[in-house]
Design an enzyme around this catalytic site. Structure first.
Site, PDB file in Angstrom:
ATOM      1  N   HIS A  12       0.937  -1.523  -0.398  1.00 12.35           N
ATOM      2  CA  HIS A  12       0.245  -0.111  -0.302  1.00 12.35           C
ATOM      3  C   HIS A  12       0.463   1.535   0.029  1.00 12.35           C
ATOM      4  CE1 HIS A  12      -3.611  -2.041   0.305  1.00 12.35           C
ATOM      5  NE2 HIS A  12      -3.347  -2.958   1.625  1.00 12.35           N
TER       6      HIS A  12
ATOM      7  N   ASP B  74      -3.330 -10.747  -1.743  1.00 16.04           N
ATOM      8  CA  ASP B  74      -4.438 -10.161  -0.575  1.00 16.04           C
ATOM      9  C   ASP B  74      -5.422 -10.182  -0.942  1.00 16.04           C
ATOM     10  OD1 ASP B  74      -2.396  -8.377   1.631  1.00 16.04           O
ATOM     11  OD2 ASP B  74      -3.773  -8.355   1.570  1.00 16.04           O
TER      12      ASP B  74
ATOM     13  N   HIS C 112      -6.938  -6.775   0.439  1.00 15.53           N
ATOM     14  CA  HIS C 112      -6.607  -6.049  -0.287  1.00 15.53           C
ATOM     15  C   HIS C 112      -5.736  -5.761  -1.314  1.00 15.53           C
ATOM     16  CE1 HIS C 112      -6.899  -6.079   3.850  1.00 15.53           C
ATOM     17  NE2 HIS C 112      -8.404  -5.276   3.878  1.00 15.53           N
TER      18      HIS C 112
ATOM     19  N   ASP D 258      -5.059 -13.081   3.538  1.00 20.75           N
ATOM     20  CA  ASP D 258      -6.283 -12.234   4.107  1.00 20.75           C
ATOM     21  C   ASP D 258      -7.953 -12.333   3.835  1.00 20.75           C
ATOM     22  OD1 ASP D 258      -5.325 -10.533   2.739  1.00 20.75           O
ATOM     23  OD2 ASP D 258      -5.426  -9.074   4.224  1.00 20.75           O
TER      24      ASP D 258
END
Ligand code: ZN
Length: 405
Positions: A140, A176, A178, A265
Site C-alpha cells: 500500500h 491479498d 486488499h 487475509d
C-alpha cells in the site's frame, strides 16, 4: 514439479523482522513470520542452507521508489517514537490509526525492503531461482506516503531495481484480500510492469480501488488487471478466477520474472476481510504461480508475504505452504498433522484454539448460501477484466480458448 534444479530457493529471515511492530495490540503482527519459520523448521523442510540474512536497504536503494523528503522524515523524526511530530507526520500518511510511528521504524522497515531487494538479486542471478521474504509485501505504501500498515514499499523498490538493471518484463501478482494499489499505481504508466490483483471488492474494503476499469495509463494501458471478487467468495470460484486470469495475462504479457504478494487475509478465519477461502486455496495459489514461473520465466520467482491477521492459526500455515511449493517438497513427505513441538511452541503465545493440521478440514466453516450468485458475479468480473485482451484491443485472442467450463 519436474524441472532442472540449478539453484535452491532462499528463505530470507531475521529475528530483526520482529521489530516492525506498530504497537502491542496492532493487528499487523510480526509473530506471523516467526511462527512460519518455526513451523517449517519443525517440519524439517527449511534447512540452514536455505536461510539468508537480510541487510538494511540503503537510502539510495529506498530512493529507487520513494521520495527523498519522505525517507528523510521516516529516518529521523518518524523513528523516534515520539508523537510530538505527528502534525508533520500526517503529511506522510504516518501517525494515523492504521500506521502510527514507532521507535526504530526506519531500520526495521528498511531491513524488510533490503530483504526483498536481496531476493530480487538472487532471482536475477541465474535460472530456476526463487526467493521468499515473508516480512515483505507492503503493497500500500506510495513513493511519498505510508498507508495501510506499510511504511516502505519493498515491492516497488525491488521492481524498480529490476527495471533499472535489466530489460525483463515483470509480472506482479497480488492475492491479498486488499487491492495492491501502491504497486499498481507506481507502475501505472510502465508497459514493462504488468500487475494482476485479485482481491475483495473495494466497495466496503480498504483501499477502495481495484475496479476492473483500472487498466493502466498511457503506454502502460492494458498492463494493469484487477479482478474484484464478491464478499464471501469460496475456494472454487477463487481458484477458477486465479487460474484463468493468470494464464490469460501470462500468455498475453509474456513475463520474464514474477513478483508475487501472498497476503493470507482471504482466509475464512481472518476477520479483516469478508472472504471465505480455505487452506486449499493457499496451497493452490503458489502452485499455479510456480508453474507460470517455470513455463514463462525460466523459474524467476520472487515472493513476499503481505496481509493476514489471524496470526497464530491461519497465517503460519498459509505462508508455510508458499515455501513448501517453492522448495518442491513432494506431497506426502510432510504429514498433515502439524508437529507437536510446533503446537506446544504456539501455546507460549496464545490460548486460542489452533487447527492441528496443515489443511482446515472444515473446522468452523460455514458454507455460503449465495454461492452460485457469487460465482456468477466473479466470473463476470473475470470476463470484464480480461475484456481488453479478448477484444483484441491490446493483443491476441487467447482468452476465447482458455476459459474452461
Ligand atoms: Zn521451481
Amino acid at each position: 514439479m519436474a524441472h532442472p534444479v540449478t539453484s535452491h530457493p532462499i528463505f530470507i529471515y531475521s529475528p530483526v523482522f520482529d521489530n516492525y511492530r506498530f504497537s502491542h495490540d496492532h493487528p499487523f503482527d510480526p509473530i506471523r513470520i516467526r511462527l512460519t519459520y518455526e513451523l517449517l523448521r519443525a517440519s524439517g523442510i527449511l534447512q540452514d542452507h536455505h536461510l539468508v540474512d537480510p541487510r538494511e536497504a540503503s537510502v539510495a536503494e529506498l530512493l529507487l521508489a520513494h521520495r527523498e523528503d519522505y525517507v528523510e522524515f521516516v529516518k529521523t523524526k518518524g523513528s523516534t517514537g515520539e508523537n510530538i511530530y505527528c502534525k508533520e507526520a500526517n503529511r506522510f500518511g504516518l501517525c494515523t490509526e492504521d500506521t502510527p510511528t514507532f521507535f526504530g521504524m526506519h531500520h526495521s522497515a528498511a531491513t524488510i525492503t533490503g530483504g526483498t531487494l536481496l531476493g530480487a538479486k538472487h532471482v536475477l542471478e541465474g535460472v530456476n531461482n526463487h526467493a521468499l521474504n515473508l516480512s515483505g509485501g507492503l503493497h500500500h505504501a506510495t513513493s511519498g506516503k505510508a498507508s495501510g500498515f506499510c511504511v516502505y514499499n519493498d515491492l516497488n523498490v525491488a521492481i524498480a531495481y529490476i527495471r533499472k538493471h535489466t530489460d525483463l518484463r515483470i509480472l506482479y501478482i497480488d492475492t491479498d484480500a486488499h487491492h495492491g494499489d501502491g504497486v499498481q499505481f507506481h507502475f501505472y504508466d510502465d508497459p514493462m510492469v504488468c500487475t494482476l490483483s485479485i482481491h475483495e471488492t473495494g466497495r466496503y474494503l480498504f483501499p477502495g480501488t481495484g475496479s476492473v476499469r483500472e487498466r493502466g495509463n498511457g503506454k502502460g494501458y492494458g498492463s494493469s488487471f484487477n479482478i474484484p471478487l464478491d464478499a464471501y467468495t469460496e475456494d472454487e470460484s477463487f481458484q477458477y478466477v486465479l487460474e484463468n486470469s493468470l494464464y490469460i495475462v501470462a500468455e498475453h504479457f509474456k513475463p520474464d520474472i514474477i513478483v508475487s504478494q501472498h497476503g493470507a487475509d482471504c482466509h475464512y478465519l481472518d476477520h479483516m476481510s469478508h472472504m471465505s477461502l480455505t487452506m486449499d486455496s493457499f496451497r493452490f495459489i503458489p502452485k499455479i504461480i510456480h508453474k507460470i514461473a517455470h513455463e514463462y520465466c525460466q523459474g524467476r520467482w520472487l515472493a513476499t508475504g503481505g496481509g493476514g491477521y489471524n496470526a497464530y492459526d491461519v497465517v503460519p500455515r498459509a505462508w508455510a505452504l508458499v515455501w513448501k511449493e517453492m522448495a518442491d517438497v513432494p506431497s506426502g513427505q510432510v504429514p498433515d498433522e502439524l508437529p507437536g513441538s510446533y503446537l506446544s511452541l504456539v501455546r507460549q503465545w496464545t490460548d486460542e484454539p489452533i487447527c492441528p493440521t496443515w489443511m482446515d478440514h472444515g473446522k468452523d466453516y460455514n458454507s455460503i448460501p449465495r454461492r452460485e450468485e457469487i460465482s456468477d458475479k466473479n466470473k463476470k468480473s473475470l470476463i470484464d477484466a480480461m475484456y481488453a485482451i479478448n477484444s483484441g484491443q491490446i493483443g491476441n485472442n487467447f482468452f476465447a480458448n482458455r476459459i474452461v467450463e
